[in-house]
Design a protein around this motif. Structure first.
Motif, PDB file in Angstrom:
ATOM      1  N   TYR A  68       0.862  -1.178   0.000  1.00 23.74           N
ATOM      2  CA  TYR A  68       0.000   0.000   0.000  1.00 23.74           C
ATOM      3  C   TYR A  68       0.900   1.230   0.000  1.00 23.74           C
ATOM      4  CZ  TYR A  68       1.047  -0.188   5.020  1.00 23.74           C
ATOM      5  OH  TYR A  68       1.699  -0.266   6.232  1.00 23.74           O
ATOM      6  N   TRP A 189      -6.408  16.232  -2.036  1.00 24.75           N
ATOM      7  CA  TRP A 189      -6.901  15.740  -0.761  1.00 24.75           C
ATOM      8  C   TRP A 189      -6.357  16.636   0.356  1.00 24.75           C
ATOM      9  CZ3 TRP A 189     -10.465  12.234   0.654  1.00 24.75           C
ATOM     10  CH2 TRP A 189     -10.931  11.349  -0.331  1.00 24.75           C
ATOM     11  N   HIS A 254      -3.197   8.147  -9.190  1.00 21.16           N
ATOM     12  CA  HIS A 254      -3.128   9.157  -8.130  1.00 21.16           C
ATOM     13  C   HIS A 254      -1.696   9.662  -8.021  1.00 21.16           C
ATOM     14  CE1 HIS A 254      -7.195   7.991  -6.735  1.00 21.16           C
ATOM     15  NE2 HIS A 254      -6.808   6.820  -7.214  1.00 21.16           N
ATOM     16  N   ASN A 274      -3.095   4.440  -4.762  1.00 18.44           N
ATOM     17  CA  ASN A 274      -4.097   4.733  -3.742  1.00 18.44           C
ATOM     18  C   ASN A 274      -3.692   5.950  -2.937  1.00 18.44           C
ATOM     19  OD1 ASN A 274      -2.261   2.380  -2.397  1.00 18.44           O
ATOM     20  ND2 ASN A 274      -2.938   3.795  -0.802  1.00 18.44           N
ATOM     21  N   TRP A 278      -6.579   4.847   2.256  1.00 13.79           N
ATOM     22  CA  TRP A 278      -7.681   4.529   1.357  1.00 13.79           C
ATOM     23  C   TRP A 278      -8.612   3.469   1.919  1.00 13.79           C
ATOM     24  CZ3 TRP A 278      -8.872  -0.171  -0.974  1.00 13.79           C
ATOM     25  CH2 TRP A 278      -7.925  -1.186  -0.840  1.00 13.79           C
ATOM     26  N   ARG A 285     -14.458   4.499  -4.879  1.00  9.10           N
ATOM     27  CA  ARG A 285     -13.160   3.909  -5.164  1.00  9.10           C
ATOM     28  C   ARG A 285     -12.361   4.744  -6.171  1.00  9.10           C
ATOM     29  NH1 ARG A 285     -11.201  -1.296  -4.910  1.00  9.10           N
ATOM     30  NH2 ARG A 285     -12.286  -1.339  -2.908  1.00  9.10           N
ATOM     31  N   LYS A 288     -10.367   7.324  -4.291  1.00 12.19           N
ATOM     32  CA  LYS A 288      -9.348   6.901  -3.331  1.00 12.19           C
ATOM     33  C   LYS A 288      -8.403   5.837  -3.860  1.00 12.19           C
ATOM     34  CE  LYS A 288     -12.215   3.389  -0.979  1.00 12.19           C
ATOM     35  NZ  LYS A 288     -12.779   2.984   0.319  1.00 12.19           N
ATOM     36  N   GLY A 290      -6.787   2.128  -4.757  1.00  9.40           N
ATOM     37  CA  GLY A 290      -6.658   0.872  -4.040  1.00  9.40           C
ATOM     38  C   GLY A 290      -7.380  -0.248  -4.770  1.00  9.40           C
TER      39      GLY A 290
END
Length: 320
Positions: A68, A189, A254, A274, A278, A285, A288, A290
């Motif tokens: 991740y 974000w 992203h 992601n 996330w 989805r 965010k 992932g």
């Protein structure tokens, strides 16, 4: 060529262009540079001898993010009805950060003069820097040519159950007072003081990056995720007559931009799949990112850095 021991640096070359890999330091790229006459151009911030000796991934030129990207709130999340607690995985941060691949040694596979493959296989363990309760394997295929440095990241879920997943890379670029960033994103974000996302929305930096002039790396205090990235970004040093373009395949949809006011020498523009936290965010989805890999399922995607030195600049350097 035969496989090199993972505790040694691996050098790739194409003409005057060079890449150094540090498999033992989280499968990181330690340097990406090229020589023009007596001038060495660093396209990524090179690792120092001290960072290499300390095996510090944060001191490398770029390192992989698996399974991740960025933070997970309080190092905990609920997945498939069960609590996953990463607080004891040895990451040393209040929130779990960047997965575990960047803190594990990678194995060197097939290599040639300008290409290398790095491997990682993770099995669940409670040991520090190893805890992730899903087995997976990953590879990085790294290739250098006359125009670009390309990285193809691949991963496969080895568990007998679904696994939440994200991936990316964490490059550091040389940052000067004239560095500019060009990118098109849909929204930034906004985040809490400890850098956990709250909501995606407008920000002046979104317009600045999309402008013809680009955004100065010193214009804002940034450590933020961006949604709706077009999967292309350029970091330019117009006073030096050079630039580097980052382009990526989906699911690198992203972007992270790290340009902190408190550390004016640091600049990261990162392709990621992601946003931070996330797996705990209750949003669509597409916003965010992932993914969930089913047992045996694989994912693979490529990104590349293409470099440009203005002809007049290159000629002046050669003639110097």
């Amino acid at each position: 060529m035969s496989a090199a021991p993972s505790d040694q640096l691996v050098e790739l070359r194409h003409g005057e262009r060079r890449v150094l890999l540090a498999p033992a330091v989280g499968g990181a790229i330690a340097a990406f540079d090229e020589t023009h006459g007596e001038r060495v151009i660093d396209w990524l911030r090179p690792a120092t001898p001290a960072a290499l000796a300390a095996r510090d991934p944060l001191g490398m030129a770029s390192f992989p993010l698996l399974p991740y990207c960025n933070r997970i709130r309080d190092a905990r999340f609920v997945f498939d009805g069960a609590l996953v607690d990463l607080s004891g995985d040895g990451n040393g941060f209040a929130h779990a950060l960047h997965g575990n691949a960047w803190r594990l040694p990678w194995r060197v596979g097939d290599t040639s003069k300008s290409r290398a493959r790095l491997h990682l296989r993770h099995e669940p363990s409670r040991e520090a820097a190893h805890h992730w309760p899903f087995a997976y394997e990953a590879t990085q295929d790294i290739a250098l040519d006359a125009d670009a440095l390309a990285v193809t990241m691949s991963a496969r879920n080895l568990s007998d159950r679904p696994m939440p997943f994200g991936m990316g890379h964490h490059p550091y670029y040389p940052r000067t007072r004239n560095t500019r960033i060009h990118a098109r994103v849909a929204a930034m974000w906004h985040s809490t003081p400890d850098l956990l996302p709250t909501h995606a929305g407008p920000h002046a930096c979104v317009d600045a990056m999309a402008s013809v002039e680009g955004m100065s790396a010193d214009a804002f205090d940034l450590d933020n995720n961006f949604a709706g990235w077009s999967r292309a970004a350029t970091i330019a040093w117009p006073d030096e007559g050079r630039s580097i373009m980052l382009d990526a395949e989906t699911p690198f949809d992203h972007l992270v931009v790290y340009a902190p006011a408190s550390h004016p020498g640091l600049l990261c523009v990162e392709p990621v799949s992601n946003v931070a936290d996330w797996i705990n965010l209750d949003v669509d989805r597409a916003m965010k990112g992932g993914a969930v890999l089913q047992p045996g399922e694989s994912v693979s995607a490529r990104f590349a850095w293409t470099t440009c030195v203005e002809r007049g600049v290159a000629e002046r350097v050669r003639d110097a």
